[in-house]
Design a protein around this motif. Structure first.
Motif, PDB file in Angstrom:
ATOM      1  N   GLU A 516       7.788 -15.891   1.953  1.00 35.34           N
ATOM      2  CA  GLU A 516       7.228 -17.075   1.637  1.00 35.34           C
ATOM      3  C   GLU A 516       7.979 -18.244   2.634  1.00 35.34           C
ATOM      4  N   VAL A 517       6.952 -18.947   3.153  1.00 34.96           N
ATOM      5  CA  VAL A 517       7.586 -19.978   4.224  1.00 34.96           C
ATOM      6  C   VAL A 517       8.311 -20.782   3.413  1.00 34.96           C
ATOM      7  N   GLY A 518       9.531 -21.236   4.036  1.00 36.75           N
ATOM      8  CA  GLY A 518      10.502 -22.164   3.308  1.00 36.75           C
ATOM      9  C   GLY A 518      11.182 -21.481   2.358  1.00 36.75           C
ATOM     10  N   GLY A 519      10.939 -20.461   1.607  1.00 37.93           N
ATOM     11  CA  GLY A 519      11.837 -19.919   0.620  1.00 37.93           C
ATOM     12  C   GLY A 519      12.029 -20.611  -0.738  1.00 37.93           C
ATOM     13  N   ASN A 520      11.250 -21.632  -0.946  1.00 35.54           N
ATOM     14  CA  ASN A 520      11.358 -22.318  -2.314  1.00 35.54           C
ATOM     15  C   ASN A 520      10.241 -22.637  -3.045  1.00 35.54           C
ATOM     16  N   ALA A 521       9.210 -21.659  -2.697  1.00 39.18           N
ATOM     17  CA  ALA A 521       8.344 -21.765  -3.722  1.00 39.18           C
ATOM     18  C   ALA A 521       7.748 -20.568  -4.477  1.00 39.18           C
ATOM     19  N   ALA A 522       7.750 -20.281  -5.681  1.00 40.62           N
ATOM     20  CA  ALA A 522       7.282 -19.040  -6.351  1.00 40.62           C
ATOM     21  C   ALA A 522       6.204 -18.303  -5.545  1.00 40.62           C
ATOM     22  N   LEU A 523       6.145 -17.137  -5.881  1.00 40.05           N
ATOM     23  CA  LEU A 523       5.083 -15.926  -4.984  1.00 40.05           C
ATOM     24  C   LEU A 523       4.930 -14.924  -6.066  1.00 40.05           C
ATOM     25  N   THR A 524       3.743 -14.804  -6.660  1.00 40.28           N
ATOM     26  CA  THR A 524       3.557 -13.769  -7.469  1.00 40.28           C
ATOM     27  C   THR A 524       2.508 -12.915  -6.979  1.00 40.28           C
ATOM     28  N   LEU A 525       2.671 -11.186  -6.942  1.00 47.00           N
ATOM     29  CA  LEU A 525       1.954 -10.496  -6.498  1.00 47.00           C
ATOM     30  C   LEU A 525       1.404  -9.436  -7.347  1.00 47.00           C
ATOM     31  N   THR A 526       0.145  -9.354  -7.623  1.00 44.00           N
ATOM     32  CA  THR A 526      -0.322  -8.469  -8.934  1.00 44.00           C
ATOM     33  C   THR A 526      -0.925  -7.165  -8.392  1.00 44.00           C
ATOM     34  N   LEU A 527      -0.204  -6.188  -8.811  1.00 40.02           N
ATOM     35  CA  LEU A 527      -0.639  -4.720  -8.547  1.00 40.02           C
ATOM     36  C   LEU A 527      -2.013  -4.391  -9.073  1.00 40.02           C
ATOM     37  N   PRO A 528      -2.756  -3.685  -8.217  1.00 42.74           N
ATOM     38  CA  PRO A 528      -4.209  -2.951  -8.898  1.00 42.74           C
ATOM     39  C   PRO A 528      -3.610  -1.891 -10.201  1.00 42.74           C
ATOM     40  N   ALA A 529      -4.769  -1.907 -11.022  1.00 43.79           N
ATOM     41  CA  ALA A 529      -4.456  -1.010 -12.120  1.00 43.79           C
ATOM     42  C   ALA A 529      -3.992   0.554 -11.604  1.00 43.79           C
ATOM     43  N   ALA A 530      -3.184   1.084 -12.359  1.00 41.25           N
ATOM     44  CA  ALA A 530      -2.523   2.321 -12.011  1.00 41.25           C
ATOM     45  C   ALA A 530      -3.308   3.325 -12.512  1.00 41.25           C
ATOM     46  N   THR A 531      -4.004   4.329 -11.475  1.00 35.57           N
ATOM     47  CA  THR A 531      -4.734   5.289 -11.691  1.00 35.57           C
ATOM     48  C   THR A 531      -4.651   6.845 -11.212  1.00 35.57           C
ATOM     49  N   GLY A 532      -3.385   6.765 -10.727  1.00 30.86           N
ATOM     50  CA  GLY A 532      -2.771   8.073  -9.921  1.00 30.86           C
ATOM     51  C   GLY A 532      -3.250   8.290  -8.518  1.00 30.86           C
ATOM     52  N   THR A 533      -3.442   7.264  -7.947  1.00 34.01           N
ATOM     53  CA  THR A 533      -4.034   7.270  -6.322  1.00 34.01           C
ATOM     54  C   THR A 533      -2.961   7.808  -5.498  1.00 34.01           C
ATOM     55  N   GLY A 534      -1.942   7.608  -5.884  1.00 34.72           N
ATOM     56  CA  GLY A 534      -0.975   7.943  -4.784  1.00 34.72           C
ATOM     57  C   GLY A 534      -0.495   6.845  -3.742  1.00 34.72           C
ATOM     58  N   ALA A 535      -1.017   5.707  -4.042  1.00 37.72           N
ATOM     59  CA  ALA A 535      -0.776   4.566  -3.251  1.00 37.72           C
ATOM     60  C   ALA A 535       0.532   4.228  -3.120  1.00 37.72           C
ATOM     61  N   VAL A 536       1.137   3.828  -2.123  1.00 41.42           N
ATOM     62  CA  VAL A 536       2.450   3.419  -1.855  1.00 41.42           C
ATOM     63  C   VAL A 536       2.649   1.970  -1.439  1.00 41.42           C
ATOM     64  N   TYR A 537       3.302   1.461  -1.893  1.00 47.32           N
ATOM     65  CA  TYR A 537       3.602  -0.361  -1.669  1.00 47.32           C
ATOM     66  C   TYR A 537       5.017  -0.566  -1.399  1.00 47.32           C
ATOM     67  N   LYS A 538       5.521  -0.712  -0.040  1.00 46.72           N
ATOM     68  CA  LYS A 538       6.771  -0.827   0.192  1.00 46.72           C
ATOM     69  C   LYS A 538       6.933  -2.316   0.645  1.00 46.72           C
ATOM     70  N   PHE A 539       7.933  -2.951  -0.143  1.00 45.91           N
ATOM     71  CA  PHE A 539       8.231  -4.409  -0.081  1.00 45.91           C
ATOM     72  C   PHE A 539       9.768  -4.485   0.445  1.00 45.91           C
ATOM     73  N   ILE A 540       9.886  -5.349   1.673  1.00 46.58           N
ATOM     74  CA  ILE A 540      10.997  -6.047   2.068  1.00 46.58           C
ATOM     75  C   ILE A 540      10.911  -7.611   2.266  1.00 46.58           C
ATOM     76  N   VAL A 541      12.271  -7.915   1.974  1.00 48.37           N
ATOM     77  CA  VAL A 541      12.348  -9.342   1.815  1.00 48.37           C
ATOM     78  C   VAL A 541      12.585  -9.698   3.205  1.00 48.37           C
ATOM     79  N   SER A 542      11.816 -10.668   3.750  1.00 46.63           N
ATOM     80  CA  SER A 542      11.998 -11.060   5.107  1.00 46.63           C
ATOM     81  C   SER A 542      12.529 -12.563   5.022  1.00 46.63           C
ATOM     82  N   VAL A 543      12.233 -13.305   3.907  1.00 43.89           N
ATOM     83  CA  VAL A 543      12.728 -14.617   3.744  1.00 43.89           C
ATOM     84  C   VAL A 543      13.266 -14.789   2.239  1.00 43.89           C
TER      85      VAL A 543
END
Length: 634
Positions: A516-543
């Motif tokens: 998030e640019v500036g690092g002072n605004a709330a940021l919400t990420l909504t995941l898709p419904a879990a169905t057993g797809t095996g999808a992998v989501y890797k998050f790294i904090v850059s700010v």
């Protein structure tokens, strides 16, 4: 025996010299050598002073002179001679006292003139390099003379005479019925020169090699016998008119000063190493003038009142143009450079034109590795009618049209309509090669009517180019079998800078940055419904965001299960926070619940309504770790 020396020791009576017996034994040995076996002192030993008086000395078995470069002269008194055993030297005469023969066992060389008053008998080769002069001579073996030899009497040699030149009035055999042989060394000639005839008696001939090669006359006829008789002359060999040369019976060559007649009971064969020349306008007549071969210096004319037949065991070659005004019948192989026929041309055998051969059965062949070229003039075409059967490799240079199908270079096209490739039942259409290239326009078609594409490799033909595989709309690229990566796998990076919805198509498998640019605004990420797809989501904090990064489920029935590890930067303590049964939200506040640059968490869709989570976070100094999990959605 050598001289014996007595060892007298180093000093008187010191015991180091020879004993008395040994010393006297050496003395006796020395006297024995001096006096010999008799009372006479006939054995003189070497010394350095003359023993014979004057300047002469006896050295071993030699009489030597003490004066350098001086002669030793043996001079008897009066008429006496110097006698060595039975050989006497008296003045310049050498004789023998016990025999009339003096034997010289080694080579004997006389550099000056040698006069022999008596007979000379040689039992081996006598070689004379200078002049040999004598009144008579007798040799029982070979006499070799390389210089001038003059004999005023008869020379009798019972073996042979070898000389470069012999001048004599008479050469006669020394034995009854014996042969006289004249033999030159190597390839030399025997030359006979006479002021008049060389007479050979009748029935006495000249034989060359053996009796099969002979020249002999009987007083009337002269007979020359041999396998081949070769006559060589620097001018003409003249035979008188009406006197011919007869070969056997019915074979004769005879001239009457006008015509030359060659008569044979069978064939007449002419053999020459080069051409047999006939003058211009002088031909060969067979029978009468209606059958004649004649040349005028330009054209050759073959005349015949009937058929003119040419028969050969090999090819009969016509190297220039041949003009046939009537019917030409050829029953054998004919090689023609240029053939012009104004009438019917019937060939009963094979025809060879250059490298092209037309056989009697209709087969057309060429010589080994030769090309068969058919080239019409101008815009003319090669027209083939009827069924065409071609075997072997067919090579066509230029455009090839077959009905509506065109083959030009490397391009196969249709002049009208489409192109259909139809293999036999149960067979496939195979396109092989290192690379099969389709341009963008060519690739805009439905590849196969079936739903399955089978290939061993998908490869980009552009060097260092990417290979892109994409689907239409929301379709996915699915790999049903095991996927083996022999190279590196490079996941794409996506950065979230504001609230967004997470989707499989856009975010699964990528590296997702929380930035998030500036690092002072709330940021919400909504995941898709879990169905057993095996999808992998890797998050790294850059700010680092002090207003919270929040990751939550979209379906209130979905939960998040797992654990997060925290490192308290006040010390080295590590704290782990597990999820609870209703956990559906993860909050990173940049402080107690993590969210510092470099913090990491991973979510996997493992089953219906269930995500798995794991992560590593840090809590900055001055704060204590707290759980990031909550049940905000449910």
């Amino acid at each position: 025996m050598a001289q014996q020396s007595i060892n007298i020791g180093s000093a008187a009576n010191d015991g180091t010299g020879d004993p008395l017996r040994t010393a006297f034994d050496k003395i006796n040995d020395n006297f024995t050598d001096l006096y010999g076996s008799t009372a006479e002192a006939n054995d003189l030993i070497e010394d350095t002073s003359p023993q014979l008086g004057g300047d002469l000395d006896v050295n071993g078995r030699r009489i030597t002179s003490a004066r350098s470069n001086e002669d030793i002269v043996l001079l008897p008194n009066g008429t006496g001679g110097v006698v060595a055993s039975a050989v006497r030297i008296a003045g310049t005469t050498l004789s023998a006292d016990d025999s009339s023969l003096i034997t010289i066992a080694e080579g004997f060389q006389v550099n000056g003139a040698m006069n022999v008053d008596g007979a000379v008998t040689a039992t081996s080769t006598v070689a004379v390099t200078g002049a040999l002069t004598g009144t008579s001579g007798a040799f029982s073996t070979t006499l070799a003379v390389t210089g001038a030899t003059t004999l005023t009497g008869a020379l009798t040699v019972s073996d042979s005479v070898t000389a470069t030149s012999v001048t004599t009035n008479d050469i006669a055999s020394n034995g009854s019925n014996a042969d006289i042989t004249l033999d030159t060394a190597g390839t030399g000639d025997i030359n006979l020169t006479a002021g008049a005839d060389i007479n050979i008696p009748a029935n006495i001939g000249l034989t060359f090699g053996n009796d099969a090669e002979k020249i002999e006359g009987d007083g009337t006829d002269l007979t020359i016998a041999g396998n081949n008789i070769n006559l060589t002359a620097v001018a003409d060999i003249v035979v008188p008119a009406n006197v011919g040369i007869t070969f056997g019976t019915g074979e004769k060559i005879e001239g009457d000063s006008t015509d030359l007649t060659v008569t044979s009971g069978a064939k007449i064969n002419l053999t020459a190493t080069s051409d047999v020349h006939l003058p211009n306008s002088v031909g060969m007549v067979f029978g009468d003038s209606a059958e004649k071969i004649e040349g005028d210096g330009t054209d050759l004319t073959i005349s015949s009142s009937g058929l003119a037949t040419i028969t050969a065991t090999g090819n009969t070659a016509i190297t220039n143009n041949a003009t046939v005004g009537g019917t030409l019948g050829v029953t054998g192989t004919t090689t023609v450079a240029a053939l012009t026929a104004t009438g019917a041309l019937t060939l009963g055998g094979a025809v060879a034109i250059g490298d092209l051969n037309i056989l009697a059965d209709g087969t057309i062949t060429t010589d080994t590795n030769g090309d068969f070229v058919v080239d019409p003039a101008g815009t003319g075409a090669i027209v083939l009618t009827g069924p065409i059967t071609a075997t072997g490799v067919q090579t066509t240079t230029g455009q090839l049209n077959v009905d509506n199908l065109r083959l030009d270079g490397n391009v196969v096209s249709a002049t009208s309509g489409g192109i259909t490739l139809t293999p036999a039942t149960g067979q496939n259409v195979a396109v092989t090669g290192t690379n099969v290239n389709l341009t963008a326009a060519e690739a805009n078609f439905t590849l196969c009517e079936a739903t399955t594409l089978r290939a061993d490799a998908l490869q980009n033909d552009t060097s260092d180019g990417d290979l892109a595989i994409s689907t239409q709309g929301t379709g996915a690229v699915t790999v049903a079998s095991q996927l083996t990566l022999t190279g590196s796998f490079l996941p794409a990076i996506h950065t979230f800078v504001a609230t967004d919805a997470v989707t499989i198509a856009e975010h699964a498998g990528r590296t997702l940055l929380l930035g998030e640019v500036g690092g002072n605004a709330a940021l919400t990420l909504t995941l898709p419904a879990a169905t057993g797809t095996g999808a992998v989501y890797k998050f790294i904090v850059s700010v680092t965001n002090t207003s919270n990064y929040k990751i939550q489920v979209a379906d209130a029935t979905d939960t998040i299960d797992g654990i997060m590890l925290y490192l308290d930067e006040d010390g080295t303590a590590i704290t782990g926070f597990p999820t609870v049964g209703a956990s559906d939200t993860i909050t990173l506040n940049g402080g107690t619940s993590g969210g510092i640059i470099g913090d990491y968490l991973e979510l996997i869709d493992i089953a219906t309504n269930q995500y798995h989570v794991r992560g590593v976070m840090r809590v900055a100094a001055g704060a204590n770790p707290a759980t990031p999990f909550s049940a905000a959605v449910s």
